[in-house]
Design an enzyme around this catalytic site. Structure first.
Site, PDB file in Angstrom:
ATOM      1  N   ASP A  82       0.731   1.205   1.933  1.00 27.84           N
ATOM      2  CA  ASP A  82      -0.592   0.654   2.248  1.00 27.84           C
ATOM      3  C   ASP A  82      -0.483  -0.864   2.073  1.00 27.84           C
ATOM      4  OD1 ASP A  82      -3.450   0.289   2.473  1.00 27.84           O
ATOM      5  OD2 ASP A  82      -3.692   2.388   1.975  1.00 27.84           O
ATOM      6  N   ASP A  83      -1.546  -1.532   1.617  1.00 30.44           N
ATOM      7  CA  ASP A  83      -1.467  -2.981   1.455  1.00 30.44           C
ATOM      8  C   ASP A  83      -0.538  -3.351   0.293  1.00 30.44           C
ATOM      9  OD1 ASP A  83      -3.535  -3.273   3.424  1.00 30.44           O
ATOM     10  OD2 ASP A  83      -5.027  -2.849   1.871  1.00 30.44           O
TER      11      ASP A  83
END
Ligand SMILES: *[C@@H]1O[C@H](CO)[C@@H](O)[C@H](O)[C@H]1NC(C)=O
Ligand SMILES: *[C@@H]1O[C@H](CO)[C@@H](O)[C@H](O)[C@H]1NC(C)=O
Ligand SMILES: *[C@@H]1O[C@H](CO)[C@@H](O)[C@H](O)[C@H]1NC(C)=O
Ligand SMILES: *[C@@H]1O[C@H](CO)[C@@H](O)[C@H](O)[C@H]1NC(C)=O
Ligand SMILES: *[C@@H]1O[C@H](CO)[C@@H](O)[C@H](O)[C@H]1NC(C)=O
Ligand SMILES: *[C@@H]1O[C@H](CO)[C@@H](O)[C@H](O)[C@H]1NC(C)=O
Ligand SMILES: *[C@@H]1O[C@H](CO)[C@@H](O)[C@H](O)[C@H]1NC(C)=O
Ligand SMILES: *[C@@H]1O[C@H](CO)[C@@H](O)[C@H](O)[C@H]1NC(C)=O
Ligand SMILES: *[C@@H]1O[C@H](CO)[C@@H](O)[C@H](O)[C@H]1NC(C)=O
Ligand SMILES: *[C@@H]1O[C@H](CO)[C@@H](O)[C@H](O)[C@H]1NC(C)=O
Length: 481
Positions: free
Chosen positions: A262-263
Site C-alpha cells: 500500500d502507501d
C-alpha cells in the site's frame, strides 16, 4: 546450577540495579533463569538511556521459533515497568526466534533487538485481545466494532524506545491477509506496532516484515522519531502501509527503506465525522531520505483520513522505484479538515504512473453519518526539484467542485515519459496555483510563472530536529549456568 558471579560483575555497566538483581535472584531461586548471555558490548543511540536492564530469557523465553513467549514478554514489560520511576529499564531480545502474541510497552522503557533477534507474531488470534476502535475513526478500519490489538502496543506512555542492531519483527501476516481476503475476520487486523496517546517515542534501526496490516502506527502522539527502519511487505499484501503518522505532532521519519503493498507513508488524522469531532491534526512532520517501492500506491499519501487536518509537512530527499504515485492527496466531501502548508523537494522517481495525483472524490466513509457538506480545505502545496523517469502521467489533479485545491506550486521538474505515456500529461480540474520550469506545458489552471527561487520550502528548524539522541552503552557480560 553453577553459582552466579559476583553481582558487581553481573551488572551492566554503568547501571546500578540492586532492585533488579533481587528480582533476578528471585527467578534463580525459582529455577526460572535460562542462559543469560549478552556477548558483545551494546552501544546505541536513544532519546534516553536506562538504569536497569534485563534479557528476555530472564523471563523464561525460548528462542526456538515454536515455543510461545507471550507470557515472557508480558511478564517482562510488567516487571520492568516497576523501574519506570527509577531510571527506566531496557529489555534485550537476544539472537533467536521469539514467537509471541501481542504485548504492551511501558514508560521510560527500551525494547532492544540485538542483531539476529527475530520477534515472530503469533498466529493464535486469542493472543490479540480486542480493543476499542480509535475515537477519530469511530470504527475499525477493516470492520465496524473493535480491533485486534497490535503485536507491539503501547498507550498513554512517556519515553518509549524500540530499537536495536537491525533486529527483526516479523508479523507473519500471511495468516491475516488470507483471512482478510476470505472475509473471515470480524474485526480489524492488528498493526505491527501501534503507539497511542504517547510522547517521546523512538522507533529505530529495525527490520519490520509482513505486518498483518499497517506496519508502524503512531496515533495521538507527539515527539516521535522514526529512523533507520527497513520495512518490507509483499507488494500484493493488503493495506500494509509502511508508516502512518496519525494525529501526531512533532514527528520525523528519516533514513527508511519501505517496500509496501500500500502507501509507503500515509499521513492521516481521523475519518469523517469522528475525525472532525476529535479534531487532532498531524502537524510538524518531517520526512527525509525515504526510499520506497509501492507499485500499487503512493510514496507519500496525505489522507484519505485527514479529517483532523494535516499541516506543515516537510519532505525531502525522497527516492522511489516502481511506484504508482509520488505524492497523492486523497480526500472527499464529508471529510472536513484540511491539508495545508505541505512542502516537498528533491524527489527522484524511477518508473512512476503519476508523479502528482490529487483527488477530491476518494469516497470511502466510515458509515452513513457523515456530513456531505463538510468539505476539506486543501491549500498551499509546494513541490520543487523533481526528477522522474519512465512516467506514465505527470499530474492528475482534481479538487472538489466549489471547493478547489488552491495554492499548488510545482517548480523545477524534469519528467521523462515512459514509452507508452498518457496523451494528456497534465489534467487539472478544481485546482489553482502555479508552475515554474516543469518542462512540457502544464495545465492552464497551473500556468507557468517562472519563479526564480522555485516553490517555498521553510528553513526554520522544527523542535523535533533539536532533540539530541544520547549514546547509551551496556558492557559485555555473561551469566550462564
Ligand atoms: C542506527 O544504526 C546506525 C549504524 O548502523 C547508527 O549510525 C545510528 O546511530 C543508529 N541510530 C539509532 C537511532 O540507533
Ligand atoms: C508470568 O506471569 C504469569 C501470570 O501473570 C505468572 O503466573 C508467572 O509466574 C510469571 N512468570 C514469570 C517468570 O514472571
Ligand atoms: C519516567 O521518568 C521520568 C523522569 O525520570 C519521571 O518523571 C516519570 O514519572 C517516569 N514515568 C513513569 C511512568 O514512571
Ligand atoms: C494492553 O493494553 C490494552 C489497552 O490498554 C489492554 O486492553 C490490554 O489488556 C493490555 N494487555 C496486557 C497484556 O496487559
Ligand atoms: C489515555 O489518554 C487519553 C487521552 O488523554 C485518555 O482519554 C485515556 O483515558 C487514557 N487512558 C488510560 C488507560 O490512561
Ligand atoms: C537491516 O536488515 C535488512 C534485512 O536483512 C537489510 O536489508 C538492511 O540493509 C539492513 N540495514 C542495515 C542498516 O544494515
Ligand atoms: C466471525 O464470526 C462468525 C459468526 O459469528 C464466526 O463463525 C467466525 O468464527 C468468526 N471469525 C473469527 C476469525 O473469529
Ligand atoms: C507555497 O506555500 C506557501 C505557504 O504555505 C503558500 O503561501 C504559497 O502560495 C505556495 N506557493 C509558493 C509559490 O510559494
Ligand atoms: C517503465 O515503466 C513500465 C511501466 O509503465 C515498465 O513496464 C518498464 O519496465 C519500465 N522500464 C524501465 C526501464 O524500468
Ligand atoms: C481529467 O480529470 C477529470 C476529473 O477527474 C476527468 O473527468 C477526465 O476524464 C480527465 N481527463 C483525462 C483526459 O484524463
Amino acid at each position: 546450577m553453577k553459582k552466579i558471579k559476583e553481582p558487581s560483575e553481573t551488572k551492566f555497566y554503568p547501571q546500578k540495579q540492586n532492585a533488579f538483581t533481587i528480582v533476578l535472584l528471585g527467578f534463580l531461586i525459582l529455577g526460572l533463569l535460562g542462559a543469560r548471555v549478552v556477548e558483545c558490548d551494546i552501544v546505541y543511540q536513544a532519546i534516553n538511556c536506562r538504569k536497569h536492564s534485563a534479557v528476555l530469557t530472564d523471563f523464561g523465553a525460548k528462542g526456538d521459533g515454536v515455543t510461545s513467549n507471550t507470557a515472557a514478554f508480558r511478564n517482562a514489560t510488567a516487571q520492568l515497568s516497576k523501574f519506570g520511576s527509577d531510571g527506566g529499564a531496557i529489555l534485550i531480545v537476544p539472537p533467536g526466534k521469539w514467537l509471541t502474541g501481542s504485548f504492551n510497552l511501558t514508560s521510560n522503557f527500551t525494547l532492544f533487538l540485538q542483531k539476529g533477534a527475530v520477534i515472530l507474531g503469533s498466529q493464535d488470534i486469542s493472543e490479540y485481545p480486542l480493543i476499542e476502535p480509535l475515537k477519530s475513526y469511530g470504527r475499525g478500519r477493516d470492520a465496524p466494532g473493535g480491533r485486534y490489538i497490535s503485536l507491539v502496543f503501547g498507550t498513554n506512555l512517556t519515553d518509549v524506545v524500540i530499537t536495536g542492531e537491525n533486529g527483526t519483527i516479523d508479523g507473519q501476516g500471511a495468516f491475516w491477509w488470507d483471512k482478510f481476503r476470505a472475509k473471515e475476520l470480524n474485526f480489524t487486523r492488528p498493526y505491527l506496532i501501534e503507539i497511542m496517546y504517547s510522547n517521546q517515542v523512538q522507533i529505530s534501526n529495525l527490520t519490520l516484515l509482513n505486518s498483518p496490516s499497517w506496519v508502524v502506527h503512531p496515533v495521538y502522539s507527539s515527539d516521535v522519531i522514526i529512523q533507520g527502519l527497513t520495512i518490507k511487505s509483499p507488494v500484493d499484501s493488503p493495506n500494509t502501509d509502511g508508516i502512518d503518522p496519525d494525529s501526531c505532532t512533532n514527528m520525523k521519519i528519516e533514513d527508511c527503506f519501505i517496500v509496501s503493498g500500500d502507501d509507503c507513508i500515509a499521513v492521516k488524522s481521523g475519518w469523517d465525522e469522528y475525525g472532525i469531532t476529535v479534531g487532532m491534526p498531524t502537524k510538524h512532520l518531517i520526512i527525509r531520505r525515504l526510499s520506497c517501492i509501492s507499485p500499487d500506491s503512493a510514496v507519500i499519501a496525505l489522507g484519505s483520513e485527514m479529517s483532523g487536518g494535516i499541516q506543515d509537512l516537510r519532505a525531502e530527499e525522497i527516492t522511489a522505484y516502481n511506484s504508482e504515485s509520488g505524492v497523492r492527496i486523497k480526500s472527499a466531501p464529508g471529510r472536513g479538515g484540511y491539508v495545508k502548508d505541505i512542502y516537498m523537494r528533491r524527489m527522484t522517481f524511477i518508473t512512476m504512473k503519476y508523479v502528482f495525483w490529487m483527488t477530491g472524490a476518494y469516497g470511502s466513509h466510515p458509515d452513513e453519518g457523515y456530513n456531505p457538506k463538510a468539505l476539506p480545505e486543501v491549500k498551499n502545496i509546494n513541490f520543487s526539484d523533481i526528477i522522474a523517469e519512465n512516467v506514465t502521467m505527470t499530474a492528475d489533479l482534481s479538487g472538489i467542485k466549489g471547493d478547489p485545491y488552491t495554492g499548488i506550486c510545482v517548480s523545477d521538474a524534469i519528467i521523462n515519459l515512459s514509452p507508452n505515456p498518457k496523451k494528456v500529461q497534465w489534467n487539472c480540474t478544481d485546482v489553482s496555483g502555479i508552475t515554474s520550469n516543469v518542462g512540457r506545458p502544464p495545465c492552464d489552471l497551473l500556468h507557468d510563472k517562472s519563479i526564480e527561487s522555485g516553490c517555498d520550502f521553510p528553513n526554520d528548524v522544527l523542535p523535533i530536529d533539536e532533540v539530541q539522541l544520547q549514546t547509551c552503552k551496556l558492557a559485555s557480560q555473561q551469566i550462564s549456568h
